[in-house]
Scaffold this motif. Structure first.
Motif, PDB file in Angstrom:
ATOM      1  N   GLU A  27       0.852  -1.186   0.000  1.00 27.34           N
ATOM      2  CA  GLU A  27       0.000   0.000   0.000  1.00 27.34           C
ATOM      3  C   GLU A  27       0.891   1.240   0.000  1.00 27.34           C
ATOM      4  O   GLU A  27       2.079   1.161   0.269  1.00 27.34           O
ATOM      5  CB  GLU A  27      -0.929  -0.001   1.219  1.00 27.34           C
ATOM      6  CG  GLU A  27      -0.227   0.083   2.557  1.00 27.34           C
ATOM      7  CD  GLU A  27      -1.191   0.056   3.747  1.00 27.34           C
ATOM      8  OE1 GLU A  27      -2.373   0.385   3.603  1.00 27.34           O
ATOM      9  OE2 GLU A  27      -0.739  -0.292   4.854  1.00 27.34           O
ATOM     10  N   PRO A  77       2.517   7.192   4.200  1.00 26.54           N
ATOM     11  CA  PRO A  77       3.405   8.342   4.384  1.00 26.54           C
ATOM     12  C   PRO A  77       4.405   8.160   5.523  1.00 26.54           C
ATOM     13  O   PRO A  77       4.088   7.542   6.543  1.00 26.54           O
ATOM     14  CB  PRO A  77       2.429   9.462   4.740  1.00 26.54           C
ATOM     15  CG  PRO A  77       1.281   8.778   5.391  1.00 26.54           C
ATOM     16  CD  PRO A  77       1.193   7.391   4.840  1.00 26.54           C
ATOM     17  N   THR A 104       7.490  10.768   7.449  1.00 23.61           N
ATOM     18  CA  THR A 104       8.141  12.083   7.472  1.00 23.61           C
ATOM     19  C   THR A 104       9.620  11.941   7.156  1.00 23.61           C
ATOM     20  O   THR A 104      10.240  10.929   7.483  1.00 23.61           O
ATOM     21  CB  THR A 104       7.974  12.707   8.866  1.00 23.61           C
ATOM     22  OG1 THR A 104       6.601  12.679   9.183  1.00 23.61           O
ATOM     23  CG2 THR A 104       8.473  14.141   8.887  1.00 23.61           C
ATOM     24  N   ILE A 112      12.448   7.340   9.892  1.00 22.46           N
ATOM     25  CA  ILE A 112      12.419   6.704  11.208  1.00 22.46           C
ATOM     26  C   ILE A 112      10.964   6.361  11.489  1.00 22.46           C
ATOM     27  O   ILE A 112      10.096   7.219  11.373  1.00 22.46           O
ATOM     28  CB  ILE A 112      12.975   7.652  12.287  1.00 22.46           C
ATOM     29  CG1 ILE A 112      14.457   7.929  12.000  1.00 22.46           C
ATOM     30  CG2 ILE A 112      12.782   7.053  13.678  1.00 22.46           C
ATOM     31  CD1 ILE A 112      15.108   8.922  12.943  1.00 22.46           C
ATOM     32  N   LEU A 147       7.854   3.705  13.470  1.00 23.51           N
ATOM     33  CA  LEU A 147       7.402   2.740  14.458  1.00 23.51           C
ATOM     34  C   LEU A 147       6.680   1.616  13.719  1.00 23.51           C
ATOM     35  O   LEU A 147       5.832   1.871  12.864  1.00 23.51           O
ATOM     36  CB  LEU A 147       6.436   3.453  15.416  1.00 23.51           C
ATOM     37  CG  LEU A 147       5.796   2.625  16.518  1.00 23.51           C
ATOM     38  CD1 LEU A 147       6.840   2.170  17.525  1.00 23.51           C
ATOM     39  CD2 LEU A 147       4.731   3.467  17.225  1.00 23.51           C
ATOM     40  N   GLY A 188       1.947  -1.880  11.900  1.00 23.24           N
ATOM     41  CA  GLY A 188       1.111  -2.790  11.120  1.00 23.24           C
ATOM     42  C   GLY A 188       1.934  -3.424  10.019  1.00 23.24           C
ATOM     43  O   GLY A 188       3.161  -3.390  10.057  1.00 23.24           O
ATOM     44  N   SER A 226       2.572  -2.708   6.796  1.00 20.65           N
ATOM     45  CA  SER A 226       3.480  -1.938   5.940  1.00 20.65           C
ATOM     46  C   SER A 226       4.740  -1.531   6.678  1.00 20.65           C
ATOM     47  O   SER A 226       5.841  -1.677   6.167  1.00 20.65           O
ATOM     48  CB  SER A 226       2.778  -0.702   5.404  1.00 20.65           C
ATOM     49  OG  SER A 226       1.694  -1.104   4.610  1.00 20.65           O
ATOM     50  N   THR A 227       4.572  -1.011   7.887  1.00 16.80           N
ATOM     51  CA  THR A 227       5.762  -0.573   8.636  1.00 16.80           C
ATOM     52  C   THR A 227       6.605  -1.776   9.059  1.00 16.80           C
ATOM     53  O   THR A 227       7.821  -1.671   9.152  1.00 16.80           O
ATOM     54  CB  THR A 227       5.367   0.283   9.851  1.00 16.80           C
ATOM     55  OG1 THR A 227       4.284  -0.345  10.522  1.00 16.80           O
ATOM     56  CG2 THR A 227       4.966   1.680   9.414  1.00 16.80           C
ATOM     57  N   ASN A 252      -1.364  13.379  11.173  1.00 18.93           N
ATOM     58  CA  ASN A 252      -0.986  12.106  10.552  1.00 18.93           C
ATOM     59  C   ASN A 252      -2.191  11.250  10.172  1.00 18.93           C
ATOM     60  O   ASN A 252      -2.271  10.095  10.549  1.00 18.93           O
ATOM     61  CB  ASN A 252      -0.079  11.330  11.507  1.00 18.93           C
ATOM     62  CG  ASN A 252      -0.773  11.077  12.837  1.00 18.93           C
ATOM     63  OD1 ASN A 252      -1.773  11.721  13.154  1.00 18.93           O
ATOM     64  ND2 ASN A 252      -0.268  10.140  13.601  1.00 18.93           N
ATOM     65  N   LEU A 298      -8.703   7.634  12.093  1.00 20.70           N
ATOM     66  CA  LEU A 298      -7.522   6.763  12.055  1.00 20.70           C
ATOM     67  C   LEU A 298      -7.894   5.306  12.337  1.00 20.70           C
ATOM     68  O   LEU A 298      -7.132   4.396  12.057  1.00 20.70           O
ATOM     69  CB  LEU A 298      -6.482   7.229  13.080  1.00 20.70           C
ATOM     70  CG  LEU A 298      -5.518   8.320  12.634  1.00 20.70           C
ATOM     71  CD1 LEU A 298      -4.703   8.824  13.798  1.00 20.70           C
ATOM     72  CD2 LEU A 298      -4.607   7.820  11.511  1.00 20.70           C
TER      73      LEU A 298
END
Ligand SMILES: Cc1cc2nc3c(=O)[nH]c(=O)nc-3n(C[C@H](O)[C@H](O)[C@H](O)COP(=O)(O)OP(=O)(O)OC[C@H]3O[C@@H](n4cnc5c(N)ncnc54)[C@H](O)[C@@H]3O)c2cc1C
Ligand SMILES: Cc1cc2nc3c(=O)[nH]c(=O)nc-3n(C[C@H](O)[C@H](O)[C@H](O)COP(=O)(O)OP(=O)(O)OC[C@H]3O[C@@H](n4cnc5c(N)ncnc54)[C@H](O)[C@@H]3O)c2cc1C
Ligand code: SF4
Ligand code: SF4
Ligand code: FES
Lengths: 280, 476
Positions: free
Chosen positions: A43, A46, A48, A62, A64, A67, A69-70, A212, A257
């Motif tokens: 997916e 975004p 930063t 950087i 966290l 889920g 994707s991260t 966010n 969110l």
């Protein structure tokens, strides 16, 4: 393709990637972000820009791991490639000489606040930074923030380091002690930004927050990132991500969110199964 | 039977309704060779063909139909491509009943020629084969052009400029080229591989297509000139979604049509969780609007498992701007229509998820500027529709970033870029624009037409510019 050149773990589940993206690195400004798509089935999401080096042609992200994707991104190693990186997106922060600035950061929000704090310092401002996390081991960029700030305060929810409590409590304390701020930057989870805006409101201190919301394209085409500011619908990717914290409808942001909570859970379970990860 | 021409067009073979509402495969299957030839037989080859004037790019319709009749399909496609570089796409998505077919004389006594279907047939024949690419002419005075946006306007301008011998770079902000053709129009109406084939053709013309580059953020238009481009074409489309502006519109379960379609088509949310992008479609969906975008959103919802899908439109069926064929397809598939109604407020549950929609009934009054009768609310006619998903498809306005970041570029108060109709020239030197960013949301073929016109004038501009440069050098 955008190659990962360096990887580091800053805290449990908080990772740093240095990525080769020369054009983005040349144009990035504090407050801007990129949209990433890791692979063909990924997916768009975004992150930063935490740092960038125009000469080296690299950007630093950087993040966290929350889920699929991260976590997929966190599973990449040096030499791996990210399929798509588009940016810089969003409006840059309004960096100028304000006088005295408080930079209040929660959790991984410190990464987003770091380049802004640095630029504010370079613009001649007095910078007081407050960084916080749930617990000591989740604190990131402490040395970097200390290096650029005139004063640095730390808080943890459990009191394992610095003040026990929230960053917004520290800000309140400083204001009560007589600190005068011309502007406050608050970057972190929505609850933390709301709490901070609530502290500054009675004192009429201008407070900038970096929102966010969920994003898809990041270029103003989907409206997924819509937020209510001053009663009006604004797109965070187009008109933000920074807004006046006293005018933002945080309740709505928090609810929006959570729209895909059950799908995110389903995807996370599938991801864990595919990787043979057992739930704690 | 042989002498007398058939009054009806050969029907389009389609996927069976029961099957197609469960998949995203193309609905219209296309004519077989026999069907195409038989349909071509119906054309009476008018000496003064009315059909041509209905086509915005003036395809020589009788000539290509004649070639189909003679089974000379290669020649047929060549005739079409003289005017239209994306026939496999136009044959599928042009609103033919408003354009070429509207003027066909056969329409007076029966059904007009199925021009779009025939165009699609010959284009698909060609796609089966290896396409040959004309070599780029060697120009002594060629220029370098930046095309911003890779929708039909940008792709057409790029192809035409490359064929004229110029160096062209297309900058696209998304991760794939194609514009609405890939992020908006669903797979079941326009398969991605068709768009991909057309994009590949343009790449073979040595056009450089660079994705993930958002102009206005990464480089401004002025910076493109600094980077050595001689001219810029802006074809960034009308992708900024509109909302109605009524209470509750930011509840969960309410999407702009663009978000909904981008998730489904571009990000393939219909294959979640194999693909990472989620979408949530409930049992009862309401789509607000009556255009192609609304029709596409409704039919996607159905395929994503909704039990009941409603199109809520403020005028009546007659005024719906969607392509007739797609309205019929939607009706066949069981989409329900609530005409003469507009939502005034959304209702939500304790989790702030949409549960209903308060609407007011409308009646048609006097015609407005568009010539369609203006809907006026009937006082006291409010009613509530229970829904758990809403897609707002009430129109888009131009993507604003370039307009905001380019000095000297004149725009209207709706954010569209002002150009000279004939040349596509903007108020800024060397900058041209066309497609939805100029006209507001329109059609694929009109965007292509604008791309073509701009390419012609950019070519003239470049030659003039180069000639002046040469003269200057000579004098020095
Ligand atoms: C402009 C912008 C800049 C950002 N910068 C950073 C950054 O520098 N570092 C970083 O770690 N994160 C950042 N985020 C948040 C990041 O985009 C999300 O964490 C990420 O998209 C989650 O994707 P996922 O698939 O891993 O998790 P998902 O499975 O999508 O979500 C898991 C959990 O995270 C929550 N979540 C989902 N999307 C977001 C979001 N956008 N923000 C907060 N929580 C979310 C969900 O509610 C859920 O509880 C930024 C977001 C925006 C809009
Ligand atoms: C769902 C839907 C269904 C439709 N159905 C039909 C139909 O059946 N028949 C028909 O004729 N028409 C239809 N249309 C309308 C038609 O698709 C459009 O009129 C046409 O695509 C406009 O072409 P364009 O090239 O001007 O813009 P677009 O196709 O919108 O392409 C613009 C491109 O520019 C890119 N871009 C935007 N900003 C930037 C930037 N700053 N930098 C770089 N790139 C940028 C965008 O990502 C996009 O790829 C439909 C539209 C939609 C949304
Ligand atoms: S391009 Fe469109 S309008 Fe022109 S002939 Fe083909 S289908 Fe008809
Ligand atoms: S108007 Fe109809 S019948 Fe006449 S040439 Fe055109 S397509 Fe053929
Ligand atoms: S992320 Fe799509 S409009 Fe902002």
């Amino acid at each position: 393709m955008y190659k990962v050149l360096k990887k580091a773990e800053l805290a449990p589940e908080i990772k740093l990637l240095e990525v080769n993206a020369p054009e983005v690195a040349k144009k990035a400004k504090p407050g801007q972000f990129v949209i990433i798509r890791i692979d063909e089935k990924g997916e768009r999401f975004p992150l930063t820009l935490a740092e960038w080096e125009p000469k080296k042609g690299t950007i630093t992200l950087i993040f966290l791991e929350v889920g699929v994707s991260t976590r997929k991104l966190g599973a990449l190693g040096t030499g791996d490639e990210i399929l798509d990186v588009v940016g810089p997106l969003g409006n840059p922060s309004d960096i100028k000489h304000y006088g005295s600035v408080a930079v209040v950061c929660g959790g991984v929000g410190t990464a987003a606040a770091y380049p802004i704090a640095k630029a504010l310092k370079e613009a001649g401002n007095q910078v007081v930074s407050i960084i916080g996390a749930r617990t000591e081991e989740l604190l990131i960029l402490e040395d970097e923030m200390k290096g650029l700030s005139d004063e640095l305060y730390i808080s943890t929810d459990d009191g394992s380091k610095g003040y026990k409590g929230f960053v917004s409590d520290v800000l309140r304390m400083l204001i009560e002690k007589g600190y005068r701020f011309d502007i406050v930057y608050a970057i972190g989870p929505p609850l933390m930004m709301r709490a901070t805006a609530n502290v500054t409101k009675p004192h009429s201190i201008k407070t900038i927050v970096s929102l966010n919301p969920i994003m898809v394209d990041g270029m103003g085409m989907c409206g997924a990132c819509r937020v209510t500011v001053s009663g009006e619908t604004r797109f965070a990717c187009l008109d933000g991500p920074e807004f006046d914290g006293h005018l933002v409808d945080f309740d709505e942001l928090i609810k929006r969110l959570r729209v895909y909570l059950s799908e995110e859970k389903q995807a996370a379970e599938l991801y864990e199964k595919s990787r043979g990860i057992k739930r704690a | 039977m042989h002498k007398e021409k058939r009054k009806h067009a050969i029907p389009m073979p389609k996927q069976k309704v029961e099957e197609r509402i469960h998949n995203f495969n193309e609905v219209a299957l296309g004519y077989s060779m026999e069907q195409a030839v038989a349909e071509a037989e119906r054309c009476i080859q008018c000496p003064k063909p009315q059909c041509i004037q209905g086509c915005p790019v003036e395809v020589n319709i009788p000539a290509f139909i004649k070639k189909i009749r003679e089974k000379k399909f290669d020649e047929a496609i060549r005739i079409i491509k003289e005017k239209n570089s994306l026939p496999a796409i136009c044959g599928r998505v042009c609103p033919q009943e408003e354009q070429c077919q509207k003027f066909c004389v056969l329409g007076k006594k029966g059904e007009p020629m199925a021009i779009g279907r025939l165009e699609r047939f010959v284009a698909d024949c060609e796609l089966q084969k290896e396409v040959t690419v004309p070599p780029r002419p060697k120009l002594s005075m060629s220029g370098k052009v930046a095309v911003v946006g890779s929708g039909p306007a940008g792709l057409t301008a790029a192809a035409d400029l490359a064929k004229l011998g110029h160096e062209v770079v297309v900058f696209e902000a998304l991760h794939v080229p194609g514009g609405v053709l890939v992020y908006g129009i669903p797979e079941f109406r326009l398969p991605k591989k068709i768009v991909q084939a057309e994009v590949n053709y343009i790449k073979k013309l040595e056009v450089d297509i660079i994705t993930n580059h958002m102009i206005g953020r990464l480089y401004t238009i002025d910076e493109l000139f600094e980077r050595g481009f001689d001219a810029v074409f802006i074809g960034t489309g009308a992708g900024l979604p509109g909302f109605i502006g009524i209470p509750g519109e930011n509840l969960g379960g309410i999407y702009s049509a663009n978000e909904f379609l981008i998730r489904v088509n571009l990000m393939r949310a219909y294959m979640f969780p194999e693909y990472d992008t989620p979408i949530r479609v409930g049992k009862k969906v309401a789509v607000i609007g009556g255009g192609n975008v609304a029709m596409d959103s409704a039919r996607c919802s159905l395929r994503l498992g909704a039990e009941e899908v409603w199109i809520v439109y403020r005028r009546s069926r007659k005024e719906m701007p969607a392509r007739l064929e797609e309205i019929e397809n939607a009706e066949e598939e069981g989409i329900k229509f609530r005409f003469l109604a507009v939502p005034v407020r959304f209702l939500g549950d304790e989790h702030d998820w949409v549960t209903g929609m308060e609407c007011v009934k409308m009646q048609l009054g006097e015609p407005d500027e568009s010539g369609r009768r203006r809907p006026v609310p009937i006082e006291g006619s409010e009613f509530i529709m229970e829904v758990d998903t809403v897609v707002v498809a009430i129109g888009q306005t131009p993507n604003p970033i370039i307009q905001r970041t380019t000095k000297g570029l004149k725009t209207t108060r709706w954010g569209t870029i002002i150009v000279n109709e004939k040349t596509g020239k903007t108020s800024k030197k060397g900058v041209y624009a066309g497609g939805d960013v100029v006209s507001g949301a329109a059609t694929v073929i009109s965007a292509m037409g604008a791309g073509k016109r701009a390419a012609r004038s950019i070519h003239r501009y470049l030659l003039r510019k180069k000639r002046m440069q040469q003269r200057k050098e000579y004098c020095q």
